[in-house]
Enzyme design. Structure first.
Site, PDB file in Angstrom:
ATOM      1  CG  ASN A 185      -7.464   1.078   8.598  1.00 58.95           C
ATOM      2  OD1 ASN A 185      -6.562   1.738   9.096  1.00 58.95           O
ATOM      3  ND2 ASN A 185      -7.399   0.573   7.384  1.00 58.95           N
ATOM      4  NE  ARG A 239     -12.256   2.467   6.782  1.00 59.52           N
ATOM      5  CZ  ARG A 239     -11.103   2.107   6.215  1.00 59.52           C
ATOM      6  NH1 ARG A 239     -10.189   3.006   5.927  1.00 59.52           N
ATOM      7  NH2 ARG A 239     -10.840   0.833   5.967  1.00 59.52           N
ATOM      8  CD  GLU A 288      -2.694  -1.299   2.506  1.00 60.08           C
ATOM      9  OE1 GLU A 288      -3.659  -0.536   2.655  1.00 60.08           O
ATOM     10  OE2 GLU A 288      -2.335  -2.131   3.353  1.00 60.08           O
ATOM     11  N   GLY A 338      -7.098   5.537   5.563  1.00 62.20           N
ATOM     12  CA  GLY A 338      -6.652   6.280   4.401  1.00 62.20           C
ATOM     13  C   GLY A 338      -7.078   7.736   4.465  1.00 62.20           C
ATOM     14  CG  ASP A 368     -13.918  -0.798   7.059  1.00 60.97           C
ATOM     15  OD1 ASP A 368     -14.204   0.417   7.079  1.00 60.97           O
ATOM     16  OD2 ASP A 368     -12.829  -1.237   6.655  1.00 60.97           O
TER      17      ASP A 368
END
Length: 332
Positions: free
Chosen positions: A294, A277, A32, A298, A279
């Site tokens: 996370n 975050r 990434e 991002g 999900d």
């Protein structure tokens, strides 16, 4: 706790961060890397826009000498993948007494390993799809066909196969036919030595960003994710036109409140701080299921946390600046 109105989130006045020297770490050597560099540049620009002295640096052999020679007041970790999320870099920053935005090394290690995180969530009574974690060695030793047959018998179809450690949808696949499972496992093992196979839950993909600016973790508006091909993979995440986002998510108010509560509870159960975050999938009956959490979300132009910040009516640079101020206060 439901997603909260913007006026209830207090961000630091930019003037209070202008005396700070901030280092934004981005890049690294994970799959990434490119996404991380885009996140780092976005954070850098946002901080500079509100008057914060910030610089961008890669996590390479020059990092430690730089930290010793000129210690920053705080670090923003915009590294994705193992470098930024497995806890190791955070442990090194702790050794150098350099504060950083985000959770500590221990919590990062747990959240990074999806089977471990799911076990913590399940123990806390939070909904997460049934799963099995399968290392490549055991997969081979026990016989691939027998193992896969048992997985299908136990979890049913369809299934989601993804690396136990990793992000950005790399190596992930939805398996709707048992005949496709071996190929999905091979694709997954290309990115990690352990595959996480979980029951696939059909419904709405949502992401809830959680921030803590000193008044406890609070959920920003949920982002609904609608990938054009039905799977939120790497291409869908970072290629313009591949995904449509709705912020706030098109949920009934009661369901939205429940989703926010579950996200904050997941953040808390994993011992996270500052931001994360979460999900989730909201099934057809309005029940949320946590997929993963996370700790280094991002920050690119198509990333979910910035979308949620914008939907809350907040300034991205001021929000990051507030988190930097909190991190700097933790020094020593």
């Amino acid at each position: 706790m439901a997603a909260i109105p913007a006026e209830r989130i207090t961000v630091t006045d930019p003037a209070s961060t202008t005396e700070l020297h901030v280092l934004v770490l981005a890049g690294g050597l994970s799959y990434e890397r490119d996404v991380s560099l885009r996140s780092g540049r976005r954070v850098l620009d946002a901080l500079r826009a509100v008057g914060v002295e910030a610089e961008l640096r890669d996590a390479d052999v020059a990092l430690l000498p730089a930290l010793v020679a000129d210690p920053p007041d705080a670090v923003v970790i915009a590294l994705h993948g193992a470098t930024g999320e497995d806890g190791s870099l955070r442990g090194v920053l702790d050794l150098c007494d350099v504060p950083y935005v985000g959770c500590d090394a221990r919590a990062s290690r747990v959240a990074w390993d999806k089977p471990s995180a799911k076990a913590v969530l399940r123990e806390a009574g939070l909904p997460t799809p049934d799963w099995v974690a399968l290392p490549h060695d055991r997969f081979s030793e026990l016989g691939a066909v027998a193992v896969l047959d048992r997985i299908v018998d136990r979890l049913g179809l369809p299934l989601m196969v993804k690396p136990a450690q990793g992000g950005s949808g790399l190596g992930a696949a939805v398996v709707r036919d048992a005949a496709a499972l071996p190929a999905a496992m091979v694709g997954c093992f290309a990115y990690d030595s352990t595959a996480l196979v979980e029951r696939y839950v059909s419904g709405m993909d949502v992401a809830v960003s959680v921030v803590d600016l000193g008044e406890g973790p609070q959920a920003l508006p949920a982002v609904e994710i609608v990938p054009r091909n039905g799977v939120y993979d790497y291409a869908a995440r970072y290629t313009a036109g591949r995904t449509t986002w709705h912020t706030p998510a098109r949920l009934d108010p009661e369901v939205a409140a429940t989703v926010a509560q579950v996200a904050v509870a997941a953040h808390t159960a994993l011992g996270l701080r500052d931001l994360s975050r979460v999900d989730l999938i909201v099934d057809t009956e309005g029940r949320p299921h946590v997929l993963e959490v996370n700790v280094s979300p991002g920050m690119t132009e198509t990333s979910l946390l910035p979308l949620a910040v914008q939907a809350a009516g907040l300034d991205f640079g001021r929000l990051i600046g507030s988190l930097v101020t909190r991190a700097a206060a933790r020094r020593g």
